[in-house]
Design an enzyme around this catalytic site. Structure first.
Site, PDB file in Angstrom:
ATOM      1  N   TYR A  94      43.640 -58.114  49.252  1.00  0.00           N
ATOM      2  CA  TYR A  94      43.461 -59.561  49.140  1.00  0.00           C
ATOM      3  C   TYR A  94      44.632 -60.255  49.840  1.00  0.00           C
ATOM      4  CZ  TYR A  94      41.403 -63.739  47.055  1.00  0.00           C
ATOM      5  OH  TYR A  94      40.755 -64.941  46.876  1.00  0.00           O
ATOM      6  N   SER A 194      24.359 -63.869  41.860  1.00  0.00           N
ATOM      7  CA  SER A 194      25.782 -63.882  41.523  1.00  0.00           C
ATOM      8  C   SER A 194      26.095 -65.081  40.639  1.00  0.00           C
ATOM      9  CB  SER A 194      26.629 -63.945  42.792  1.00  0.00           C
ATOM     10  OG  SER A 194      26.463 -65.204  43.424  1.00  0.00           O
ATOM     11  N   MET A 288      30.092 -59.372  50.496  1.00  0.00           N
ATOM     12  CA  MET A 288      29.824 -58.224  49.632  1.00  0.00           C
ATOM     13  C   MET A 288      29.274 -57.024  50.388  1.00  0.00           C
ATOM     14  SD  MET A 288      28.407 -59.887  46.073  1.00  0.00           S
ATOM     15  CE  MET A 288      26.994 -60.682  46.825  1.00  0.00           C
ATOM     16  N   TRP A 311      37.608 -70.866  50.844  1.00  0.00           N
ATOM     17  CA  TRP A 311      38.481 -70.028  50.022  1.00  0.00           C
ATOM     18  C   TRP A 311      39.091 -70.921  48.952  1.00  0.00           C
ATOM     19  CZ3 TRP A 311      43.875 -67.787  51.597  1.00  0.00           C
ATOM     20  CH2 TRP A 311      44.277 -66.852  50.645  1.00  0.00           C
ATOM     21  N   LEU A 312      38.692 -70.715  47.711  1.00  0.00           N
ATOM     22  CA  LEU A 312      39.111 -71.601  46.627  1.00  0.00           C
ATOM     23  C   LEU A 312      40.622 -71.667  46.505  1.00  0.00           C
ATOM     24  CD1 LEU A 312      38.101 -73.372  44.219  1.00  0.00           C
ATOM     25  CD2 LEU A 312      38.407 -71.351  42.797  1.00  0.00           C
ATOM     26  N   LYS A 368      28.693 -60.121  35.090  1.00  0.00           N
ATOM     27  CA  LYS A 368      30.142 -60.311  35.125  1.00  0.00           C
ATOM     28  C   LYS A 368      30.773 -59.754  33.857  1.00  0.00           C
ATOM     29  CE  LYS A 368      32.334 -62.712  37.499  1.00  0.00           C
ATOM     30  NZ  LYS A 368      33.061 -62.428  38.735  1.00  0.00           N
TER      31      LYS A 368
END
Length: 373
Positions: A94, A194, A288, A311-312, A368
């Protein structure tokens, strides 16, 4: 001021030591306001010294008590999710990750256990969440500066408070930030089952926006379609159903979508592009399938499509803490009103490794995983 110290770590399964600097965590018994001499309770944590496969490099250990600073808040964690980005941080792939050694986790909710002597606006018993998200939430007690904690309504289900930032907020920002959508417009997305996909469906429906949803071909796809339609999806297709020349003929009375959302890549991204109207925009927020996005020349020249990425973490990091918290309060309000829901599975902390295996896909498709402390 918080102090650094060397500590001894005791693994739940076997004993070993490691010298490291730890961020202090705090607590005493029954005292609300505290001086720096106060200490946290021992904390049970998911810890890793090296990057690698999460099921190999993580250990469940006991961390000793540590001191508290005057501006610190000690929180007894109640729940924290296992997100794909958490797995990527442990793997070391990441873009932003904590220095090693580290306690895993990045999002979560808890109850204020103790506050430092200079902390205002928070009291023991308050329900709080990490906002903005920050590392180290996979442990029973966390100490961070007061600015890291956001007080939320006690009526909020903890599993939703624990998961609201990374996925629902991503859905909301993508709907609002890229195209000026109005009632009657449409969105096309892959990865519709999702958590983000489920949120997109519901948030779009609240705005009168239609959703065209693409899911993978796999056992149980019919049940998945029905579940998404109950959430408000207009149409749901498996990827194989879209192996036709003109996918737009499948839309009936739904307008061509102006916005496409891609979290898969590969062929699934190409299917999103096929639906988009002239001048439409596809926003990618995940990959994914771990396959590249292929775009035809005609899509750029004749359809004039735009490709964006979201991208948060970058969005939050651009001085948007207060806006982020406002959006979180809005989303949690929808949860309490029954207007926003998504699939989760609560797993006791004692069963962390089973939950991790599920999150890693070892046990097939799973909802989740949310650790409950």
């Amino acid at each position: 001021m918080a102090c650094a110290r060397f500590v001894t770590l005791k693994a739940i399964h076997g004993t070993w030591t490691h010298s490291q600097f730890l961020r202090p965590r705090i607590q005493t018994s029954g005292i609300v306001r505290a001086f720096s001499a106060l200490q946290s309770p021992p904390s049970t944590a998911v810890f890793y010294e090296n990057h690698g496969p999460p099921d190999t490099v993580t250990k469940v250990i006991e961390l000793p008590p540590v001191p508290v600073g005057a501006n610190d808040v000690c929180v007894k964690m109640l729940a924290a999710p296992i997100n794909p980005s958490d797995i990527n941080r442990i793997e070391g792939v990441y873009p932003i990750r904590p220095p090693l050694p580290a306690v895993a986790g990045y999002e979560g909710v808890g109850e204020v256990h103790l506050i430092g002597s200079e902390v205002k606006g928070l009291s023991p018993g308050d329900l709080v969440m990490t906002s903005p998200p920050s590392s180290g939430t996979w442990q029973t007690h966390v100490v961070k500066d007061k600015d890291f904690w956001h007080k939320i309504d006690r009526r909020t289900p903890v599993e939703y408070a624990a998961t609201v930032t990374i996925n629902p907020l991503t859905a909301l920002r993508m709907i609002e930030d890229y195209v000026d959508l109005k009632s009657g417009d449409a969105i096309v997305q892959n990865g519709a089952t999702s958590m983000v996909g489920q949120c997109v469906i519901q948030l779009a429906k609240l705005r009168g926006i239609h959703t065209i949803n693409i899911i993978r071909d796999r056992p149980g796809s019919d049940e998945a379609k029905e579940k998404l339609k109950k959430l408000g999806a207009d149409v749901v297709f498996t990827e194989s159903q879209l192996d036709v020349k003109k996918v737009k003929d499948l839309l009936d009375n739904i307008s061509e979508p102006a916005l496409g959302l891609n979290c898969v890549g590969g062929n699934a991204a190409s299917l999103v592009l096929k639906f988009l109207r002239q001048g439409g925009t596809m926003v990618t927020y995940g990959g994914m399938a771990k396959k590249p996005i292929t775009v035809s020349t005609s899509s750029f020249i004749f359809k004039e499509l735009s490709l964006k990425g979201f991208w948060l973490q970058k969005w939050i990091g651009s001085d948007k803490k207060e806006e982020c918290r406002e959006m979180i309060d809005y989303l949690l309000g929808l949860v309490r009103e029954g207007k926003l829901k998504y699939d989760m599975e609560l797993a006791p902390f004692s069963e962390f490794h089973t939950a991790l295996d599920k999150a890693l896909g070892k046990l097939g498709s799973q909802p989740k995983q949310v650790i409950k402390f």
